[in-house]
Design a protein around this motif. Structure first.
Motif, PDB file in Angstrom:
ATOM      1  N   PRO A  81       3.908  14.871   9.389  1.00  0.00           N
ATOM      2  CA  PRO A  81       3.727  14.816   8.010  1.00  0.00           C
ATOM      3  C   PRO A  81       2.703  15.908   7.349  1.00  0.00           C
ATOM      4  CG  PRO A  81       3.118  12.673   9.115  1.00  0.00           C
ATOM      5  CD  PRO A  81       3.400  13.660  10.059  1.00  0.00           C
ATOM      6  N   GLY A  82       1.798  16.526   8.102  1.00  0.00           N
ATOM      7  CA  GLY A  82       0.860  17.445   7.483  1.00  0.00           C
ATOM      8  C   GLY A  82       1.747  18.881   7.653  1.00  0.00           C
ATOM      9  N   ARG A  83       2.603  19.219   8.809  1.00  0.00           N
ATOM     10  CA  ARG A  83       3.319  20.317   8.746  1.00  0.00           C
ATOM     11  C   ARG A  83       4.489  20.120   7.646  1.00  0.00           C
ATOM     12  NH1 ARG A  83       7.390  21.850  13.630  1.00  0.00           N
ATOM     13  NH2 ARG A  83       8.275  23.405  12.632  1.00  0.00           N
ATOM     14  N   CYS A  84       4.814  19.176   7.475  1.00  0.00           N
ATOM     15  CA  CYS A  84       6.168  19.019   6.525  1.00  0.00           C
ATOM     16  C   CYS A  84       5.575  19.217   4.927  1.00  0.00           C
ATOM     17  CB  CYS A  84       6.761  17.573   6.529  1.00  0.00           C
ATOM     18  SG  CYS A  84       8.004  17.440   5.429  1.00  0.00           S
ATOM     19  N   ALA A 108      11.278  15.066  -2.945  1.00  0.00           N
ATOM     20  CA  ALA A 108      11.645  14.012  -3.560  1.00  0.00           C
ATOM     21  C   ALA A 108      11.961  12.729  -2.642  1.00  0.00           C
ATOM     22  CB  ALA A 108      12.883  14.084  -4.745  1.00  0.00           C
ATOM     23  N   GLY A 109      12.694  13.036  -1.672  1.00  0.00           N
ATOM     24  CA  GLY A 109      12.966  12.080  -0.448  1.00  0.00           C
ATOM     25  C   GLY A 109      11.917  11.719   0.495  1.00  0.00           C
ATOM     26  N   VAL A 110      11.172  12.458   0.841  1.00  0.00           N
ATOM     27  CA  VAL A 110       9.987  12.127   1.809  1.00  0.00           C
ATOM     28  C   VAL A 110       8.984  11.924   1.096  1.00  0.00           C
ATOM     29  CG1 VAL A 110      10.847  14.071   3.473  1.00  0.00           C
ATOM     30  CG2 VAL A 110       9.229  14.486   1.645  1.00  0.00           C
ATOM     31  N   SER A 111       8.686  11.716  -0.173  1.00  0.00           N
ATOM     32  CA  SER A 111       7.522  11.517  -1.006  1.00  0.00           C
ATOM     33  C   SER A 111       7.504   9.914  -1.125  1.00  0.00           C
ATOM     34  CB  SER A 111       7.607  11.905  -2.416  1.00  0.00           C
ATOM     35  OG  SER A 111       7.201  13.301  -2.494  1.00  0.00           O
ATOM     36  N   ALA A 117       2.861  11.451   1.575  1.00  0.00           N
ATOM     37  CA  ALA A 117       2.251  11.648   0.147  1.00  0.00           C
ATOM     38  C   ALA A 117       0.756  11.871   0.474  1.00  0.00           C
ATOM     39  CB  ALA A 117       2.177  10.120  -0.578  1.00  0.00           C
ATOM     40  N   GLN A 118       0.066  11.242   1.209  1.00  0.00           N
ATOM     41  CA  GLN A 118      -1.582  11.768   1.340  1.00  0.00           C
ATOM     42  C   GLN A 118      -1.544  12.996   1.673  1.00  0.00           C
ATOM     43  OE1 GLN A 118      -2.234   8.606   4.231  1.00  0.00           O
ATOM     44  NE2 GLN A 118      -3.288   7.167   2.654  1.00  0.00           N
ATOM     45  N   TYR A 154       3.462   6.541  -7.200  1.00  0.00           N
ATOM     46  CA  TYR A 154       3.726   5.019  -6.913  1.00  0.00           C
ATOM     47  C   TYR A 154       2.840   4.627  -5.785  1.00  0.00           C
ATOM     48  CZ  TYR A 154       8.228   3.814  -9.372  1.00  0.00           C
ATOM     49  OH  TYR A 154       9.309   3.597 -10.223  1.00  0.00           O
ATOM     50  N   HIS A 155       2.264   5.455  -5.213  1.00  0.00           N
ATOM     51  CA  HIS A 155       1.403   5.328  -4.166  1.00  0.00           C
ATOM     52  C   HIS A 155       0.102   4.853  -4.480  1.00  0.00           C
ATOM     53  CE1 HIS A 155       4.295   6.078  -0.972  1.00  0.00           C
ATOM     54  NE2 HIS A 155       4.601   7.212  -1.403  1.00  0.00           N
TER      55      HIS A 155
END
Length: 504
Positions: A81-84, A108-111, A117-118, A154-155
């Motif tokens: 996640p951090g690298r992405c 938009a997809g991975v969020s 998201a964090q 949303y999160h």
């Protein structure tokens, strides 16, 4: 040796490589599992990788959700996640329009994933998206940016409060614009709804920026997704606003999806519940305004030209007599009849509406009963109070909307005064029932029960009929004019609410 219950048999994929079939030990640290998978494919830097579901919501596997993995699951080895987040943060700032667009689309997809998201928000990526929205004029870029922004918000990681005025105006402009890109309008409506529900200050800003005519226009389009989003925003505005902010509501017809039906149901419930305060407020005998309304009912029913020439004692005697003819139990102090709550002041409102909106029908009701023998008079006030109470029960005034409810009535959205209009129809039905039963004062409860049914079945039948059609009441001929699908007809009001319907 790990126990069998801690072992899950899964497959792990990676583009360009043969899948690995492994036995996942749920007691082993996830980082150690990922290292073993990377070693199997000779990949350096296992800290740059993570596991992710391949089906449904492609969520990252973390220590907190790994126990959800079942036998037979197919996972994918992908960027951590951090690298992405870092790669996409750079990609959406690229000078290459194609890279920027692709990065925003992927974002938009991975969020949708909380872990990603964090990471992205920790880099202030959400603020970068706000800046893109403020500056961009490209519809494709805007669509992906707004979707990514909404998914991140949303999160609930960051507050809506920190959004700029420029951003809010830009989002509102998409809603106020004439039909344009549907994807932009849908997500803009979604963003504004969340703003309204998050704080009073944002509610005021959105209320100031939104053109109600355009919002209502969105409710009338054929795209049900836009309809639903627009209804959700309107509902949010109504829930947050006071009574003075209520807007004229449009008519909805035809079949609607479940989510839309729920929004319509909630909007109907919230709007009808604006009557709750009046329903739970008893009449104040010291209120000059309320006393004037009571005397207005009397004066609208009886000739009062010579009243001013009477002595005080004679005037009080005349008033008491006329209030008795109107059906008040406490004719010397009729306000006492309206102290009970419910229906409280709402009963006074419905009676006064009938008297002023349909004066001929009101006068006919009173004079018709005045000409009967005393024991056969249908008590207008007493009947009105009981009828208003029944209406409150059937319309569920005072009850909070259910989280799963979807039982809305289309006619609600075409009538500004639905409660009062239904009262006007039903009070005349009650009078007709009273007359045809040749009822007496002692029969009052019997007439109420027989007319409406102990469980309101007959009475609800009238509601069902009215709610299924567009209708208008012809108070002079005891008919309800109805229409559906271009056909017109009328309902003849009969004894005990037995309705005969004929189409023209």
């Amino acid at each position: 040796m790990p126990q069998q219950k801690d072992i899950v048999k899964i497959a792990i994929q990676m583009p360009g490589a043969y899948p690995q079939l492994i036995q996942l030990d749920q007691k082993k640290p996830l980082s150690a599992v990922i290292k073993e998978v990377c070693d199997g494919w000779n990949l350096p830097g296992p800290e740059n990788y993570a596991l992710q579901y391949t089906d449904g919501v492609q969520m990252y596997i973390t220590e907190s959700n790994r126990l959800d993995i079942k036998n037979g699951c197919i996972l994918r080895l992908t960027k951590a996640p951090g690298r992405c987040a870092e790669d996409l943060y750079k990609g959406i700032q690229s000078s290459d329009a194609g890279v920027r667009c692709d990065s925003l689309k992927e974002l938009a997809g991975v969020s949708t994933d909380m872990t990603f998201a964090q990471e992205f928000i920790s880099r202030n990526g959400h603020l970068l998206l706000v800046k893109i929205v403020e500056d961009s004029t490209d519809n494709v870029i805007m669509t992906h940016t707004l979707k990514a922004f909404m998914e991140l918000m949303y999160h609930g990681i960051v507050s809506w409060e920190n959004l700029s005025t420029v951003f809010i105006k830009k989002i509102a402009s998409f809603v106020n614009a004439k039909p344009t890109d549907a994807s932009i309008q849908m997500v803009s409506l979604d963003i504004l709804e969340n703003m309204v529900l998050s704080s009073q200050s944002l509610f005021l800003q959105v209320k100031h920026e939104i053109t109600m005519e355009r919002l209502i226009a969105h409710l009338q389009v054929t795209n049900q997704q836009i309809q639903t989003k627009a209804m959700a925003l309107l509902m949010a505005l109504l829930q947050t606003a006071g009574d003075s902010d209520k807007q004229v509501l449009p008519l909805f017809s035809g079949s609607v999806q479940d989510e839309m039906a729920h929004h319509l149901y909630v909007l109907q419930s919230v709007t009808l519940n604006h009557q709750e305060l009046r329903m739970r407020t008893p009449l104040d005998c010291y209120s000059q305004e309320q006393r004037d309304i009571l005397h207005g009912l009397r004066q609208a029913a009886f000739e009062t030209e010579s009243e001013n020439s009477l002595s005080n004692e004679r005037r009080r005697s005349l008033c008491a007599k006329e209030f008795k003819k109107l059906g008040f139990s406490n004719n010397s102090n009729p306000g006492q009849d309206l102290v009970r709550t419910p229906p409280g002041l709402l009963a006074l409102d419905t009676m006064f509406y009938f008297a002023t909106r349909y004066p001929d029908a009101y006068s006919r009701f009173v004079l018709e009963n005045s000409s009967r023998e005393d024991k056969h008079e249908c008590p207008f006030a007493r009947s009105s109070i009981q009828l208003t109470l029944i209406l409150c029960e059937i319309l569920r005034i005072g009850e909070p909307p259910s989280e799963t409810g979807s039982d809305y009535h289309p006619i609600f959205f075409s009538q500004d005064r639905l409660m009062e209009e239904l009262f006007c129809i039903c009070i005349q039905l009650l009078n007709k029932t009273w007359k045809e039963m040749r009822a007496t004062q002692e029969d009052f409860d019997k007439v109420i029960l027989q007319s409406y049914g102990a469980t309101h079945e007959d009475f609800s039948g009238l509601f069902l009929l009215c709610f299924c059609f567009k209708f208008s009441a012809d108070m002079s001929s005891n008919r309800i004019l109805i229409s559906r699908g271009g056909n017109k007809g009328e309902v003849v009001l009969g004894c005990r609410f037995r309705l005969k319907c004929r189409w023209c």
